[in-house]
Design a protein around this motif. Structure first.
Motif, PDB file in Angstrom:
ATOM      1  N   LEU A   1       0.823  -1.215   0.000  1.00  0.00           N
ATOM      2  CA  LEU A   1       0.000   0.000   0.000  1.00  0.00           C
ATOM      3  C   LEU A   1       0.851   1.256   0.000  1.00  0.00           C
ATOM      4  O   LEU A   1       0.443   2.288  -0.542  1.00  0.00           O
ATOM      5  CB  LEU A   1      -0.933  -0.008   1.215  1.00  0.00           C
ATOM      6  CG  LEU A   1      -1.976  -1.134   1.253  1.00  0.00           C
ATOM      7  CD1 LEU A   1      -2.843  -1.008   2.495  1.00  0.00           C
ATOM      8  CD2 LEU A   1      -2.840  -1.112  -0.006  1.00  0.00           C
ATOM      9  N   ALA A   2       2.043   1.171   0.572  1.00  0.00           N
ATOM     10  CA  ALA A   2       2.924   2.335   0.622  1.00  0.00           C
ATOM     11  C   ALA A   2       3.387   2.757  -0.776  1.00  0.00           C
ATOM     12  O   ALA A   2       3.802   3.901  -0.967  1.00  0.00           O
ATOM     13  CB  ALA A   2       4.137   2.035   1.508  1.00  0.00           C
ATOM     14  N   GLN A   3       3.298   1.831  -1.736  1.00  0.00           N
ATOM     15  CA  GLN A   3       3.741   2.125  -3.099  1.00  0.00           C
ATOM     16  C   GLN A   3       2.571   2.398  -4.048  1.00  0.00           C
ATOM     17  O   GLN A   3       2.748   2.459  -5.260  1.00  0.00           O
ATOM     18  CB  GLN A   3       4.552   0.950  -3.650  1.00  0.00           C
ATOM     19  CG  GLN A   3       5.833   0.678  -2.887  1.00  0.00           C
ATOM     20  CD  GLN A   3       6.806   1.838  -2.973  1.00  0.00           C
ATOM     21  OE1 GLN A   3       6.996   2.431  -4.047  1.00  0.00           O
ATOM     22  NE2 GLN A   3       7.438   2.171  -1.853  1.00  0.00           N
ATOM     23  N   LEU A   4       1.372   2.593  -3.502  1.00  0.00           N
ATOM     24  CA  LEU A   4       0.190   2.778  -4.337  1.00  0.00           C
ATOM     25  C   LEU A   4       0.296   4.035  -5.210  1.00  0.00           C
ATOM     26  O   LEU A   4      -0.255   4.073  -6.312  1.00  0.00           O
ATOM     27  CB  LEU A   4      -1.061   2.854  -3.457  1.00  0.00           C
ATOM     28  CG  LEU A   4      -2.396   2.493  -4.124  1.00  0.00           C
ATOM     29  CD1 LEU A   4      -2.381   1.055  -4.616  1.00  0.00           C
ATOM     30  CD2 LEU A   4      -3.552   2.709  -3.150  1.00  0.00           C
ATOM     31  N   ASP A   5       0.999   5.042  -4.727  1.00  0.00           N
ATOM     32  CA  ASP A   5       1.149   6.287  -5.482  1.00  0.00           C
ATOM     33  C   ASP A   5       2.428   6.335  -6.299  1.00  0.00           C
ATOM     34  O   ASP A   5       2.723   7.357  -6.931  1.00  0.00           O
ATOM     35  CB  ASP A   5       1.124   7.492  -4.528  1.00  0.00           C
ATOM     36  CG  ASP A   5      -0.261   7.721  -3.939  1.00  0.00           C
ATOM     37  OD1 ASP A   5      -1.248   7.402  -4.633  1.00  0.00           O
ATOM     38  OD2 ASP A   5      -0.346   8.212  -2.796  1.00  0.00           O
ATOM     39  N   ASN A   6       3.197   5.262  -6.305  1.00  0.00           N
ATOM     40  CA  ASN A   6       4.457   5.229  -7.059  1.00  0.00           C
ATOM     41  C   ASN A   6       4.163   4.832  -8.503  1.00  0.00           C
ATOM     42  O   ASN A   6       4.010   3.658  -8.824  1.00  0.00           O
ATOM     43  CB  ASN A   6       5.429   4.242  -6.421  1.00  0.00           C
ATOM     44  CG  ASN A   6       6.816   4.324  -7.041  1.00  0.00           C
ATOM     45  OD1 ASN A   6       6.997   4.869  -8.135  1.00  0.00           O
ATOM     46  ND2 ASN A   6       7.801   3.772  -6.352  1.00  0.00           N
ATOM     47  N   MET A   7       4.083   5.815  -9.381  1.00  0.00           N
ATOM     48  CA  MET A   7       3.722   5.546 -10.763  1.00  0.00           C
ATOM     49  C   MET A   7       4.811   4.796 -11.523  1.00  0.00           C
ATOM     50  O   MET A   7       4.545   4.202 -12.572  1.00  0.00           O
ATOM     51  CB  MET A   7       3.394   6.858 -11.475  1.00  0.00           C
ATOM     52  CG  MET A   7       2.149   7.552 -10.930  1.00  0.00           C
ATOM     53  SD  MET A   7       0.620   6.564 -11.060  1.00  0.00           S
ATOM     54  CE  MET A   7       0.408   5.946  -9.379  1.00  0.00           C
ATOM     55  N   PHE A   8       6.047   4.806 -11.012  1.00  0.00           N
ATOM     56  CA  PHE A   8       7.111   4.043 -11.662  1.00  0.00           C
ATOM     57  C   PHE A   8       6.936   2.539 -11.432  1.00  0.00           C
ATOM     58  O   PHE A   8       7.560   1.727 -12.101  1.00  0.00           O
ATOM     59  CB  PHE A   8       8.482   4.499 -11.151  1.00  0.00           C
ATOM     60  CG  PHE A   8       8.741   5.961 -11.389  1.00  0.00           C
ATOM     61  CD1 PHE A   8       8.678   6.486 -12.674  1.00  0.00           C
ATOM     62  CD2 PHE A   8       9.037   6.814 -10.344  1.00  0.00           C
ATOM     63  CE1 PHE A   8       8.897   7.834 -12.908  1.00  0.00           C
ATOM     64  CE2 PHE A   8       9.261   8.164 -10.566  1.00  0.00           C
ATOM     65  CZ  PHE A   8       9.193   8.675 -11.855  1.00  0.00           C
TER      66      PHE A   8
END
Length: 469
Positions: A251-258
């Motif tokens: 969930l911590a990477q949900l906003d990581n578009m890469f």
């Protein structure tokens, strides 16, 4: 032969020049035989207010209402209608797109499904933007509200990124999905002027097929020289586009578009992780070889057969709505993602797939792609006979007869004939579509939120069930 274009791309101009054709440089000169134009020019040419009348020998690279396929919300609408018709006739249709809703119009329906699905992740995309702009992922309804508040603030500041998504909750605190706010700005759009502020929300494919731990999607090139009869070519040249960062569901990477978005325009901003030598791309042929080694020949063959059927189904879904002007052809960019069960899903269709080249391989691929497409739509003798265009005499029946009699080669260079409506026994003009279903595969109609059953490597060959409008 005279040609014209309103944007300068080497893969276009070099193909025209190598044929010995002459460029029409004057913007007001309409003596051209073929015009490779952007979609804005197409709107002007086919506008009801335009007095321009194309000659029988003129050809242009977009259909008048291509947006029925290339606008995200209209694509979803047409696919849902197509599959509803199939179900009424008792025909099985494979899932084409993930469960999708148009916001703000279908917000209440989205909320119902979101609550039924529990912990699912959804992806929201602005209807009228490209290159990964304005996309975000959510796994809570509160996150949609937060985005709506941010969009409302941006709209108040005069930013173009505000708009329709802020209308989900109105301007005076109306209940989400009721549309009861009297101050919400109208999201209504006309076909020639899309509502850029509208969003679509789709169930996120959170189990993508990974290579090297990274997510990828496929860019496929599809040529449609005619919608009536429907003729479809699928290019063997294409590529997989990879993310810079290994995929994770954290969930911590949900906003990581890469991690989540494969768009080249997004991944280029990844700094040192982006490989400019190959542009984060892998040739379709190389991908196929890898899959044959990793998953087996039969499973890989089935996957690519399913992808071909996915493309044909999408085009048949929009066929009844498409204006089949005989002056037109179209080269689309289909974006497809494959999940871990080797099921393909259509993400979107591009009316103007990028012809910018970032590597030598990219330049060679796109040059050959345009060369082979031109060879199909401008066969020998085309310019003198005016084939492929309408005649001022003879009317619609004569024009359709000419289209029916035209010969399309089964293969030409990288272009492979995937579908010719005339070859389907018993098909009727402007049919709603031929629903091709794998016998006994248990596939469900589009919009189903249930997970698809895993395909077997030795699946029974497809059978054809005709659907007539």
């Amino acid at each position: 032969m005279l040609w014209k274009t309103d944007f300068s791309k080497w893969v276009i101009t070099s193909n025209f020049e190598r044929r010995g054709w002459q460029e029409v440089e004057d913007e007001g000169d309409e003596s051209w035989s073929i015009f490779w134009a952007n979609v804005g020019t197409i709107r002007q040419i086919f506008s009801p207010d335009s007095l321009q009348q194309l000659r029988p020998d003129q050809l242009i690279n977009h259909f008048p209402n291509h947006f029925e396929l290339t606008r995200k919300d209209l694509l979803v609408k047409n696919v849902k209608r197509y599959c509803r018709h199939a179900r009424k006739l008792g025909a099985a249709v494979p899932e084409i797109v993930p469960s999708t809703f148009v916001l703000p119009q279908e917000y209440a329906l989205f909320v119902d499904e979101f609550r039924m699905q529990g912990s699912s992740t959804y992806i929201l995309k602005p209807n009228g933007k490209a290159q990964g702009k304005g996309i975000f992922l959510v796994n809570k309804l509160s996150q949609v509200r937060e985005r709506a508040a941010a969009a409302a603030a941006a709209s108040a500041d005069g930013s173009a990124s505000g708009g329709g998504i802020a209308q989900l909750f109105g301007q005076v605190g109306s209940r989400p999905g009721t549309g009861s706010s009297t101050h919400a700005t109208s999201s209504r759009a006309t076909p020639l002027r899309p509502a850029l502020e509208n969003y679509i929300v789709s169930r996120y494919i959170d189990n993508p097929l990974l290579l090297g731990g990274k997510k990828f999607d496929l860019r496929l090139y599809v040529l449609v020289p005619s919608y009536s009869p429907l003729v479809v070519y699928l290019a063997t040249l294409g590529f997989a586009r990879f993310c810079n960062v290994k995929y994770t569901r954290e969930l911590a990477q949900l906003d990581n578009m890469f991690v989540h978005l494969t768009n080249v325009a997004v991944q280029k901003r990844g700094g040192g992780d982006y490989n400019a030598a190959h542009g984060n791309k892998w040739a379709l042929a190389d991908l196929r070889l890898h899959l044959e080694a990793a998953r087996g020949h039969a499973a890989t063959q089935q996957l690519f057969a399913d992808i071909e059927q996915l493309v044909v189904h999408a085009l048949k879904a929009v066929q009844p709505a498409m204006i089949n002007d005989k002056h037109c052809f179209e080269l689309y960019g289909f974006d497809v993602i494959v999940d871990s069960n080797l099921q393909p899903w259509l993400i979107e269709v591009n009316a103007s797939p990028s012809l910018t080249t970032t590597t030598k391989a990219d330049r060679l691929l796109k040059f050959k792609l345009i060369n082979d497409a031109l060879s199909i739509v401008t066969p020998p003798g085309w310019s003198s006979s005016g084939a492929g265009s309408s005649s001022r005499r003879g009317g619609r029946r004569a024009r359709e007869s000419a289209a029916d009699e035209r010969h399309y080669p089964p293969a030409l260079g990288c272009m492979q004939l995937a579908y010719d409506e005339r070859s389907v026994a018993g098909s009727s003009r402007r049919s709603t579509g031929a629903a091709v279903a794998a016998a006994g595969d248990g596939s469900k109609a589009v919009g189903s939120s249930a997970a698809s059953t895993k395909k077997q490597a030795g699946a029974i060959p497809h059978k054809v069930v005709l659907l007539h409008g």
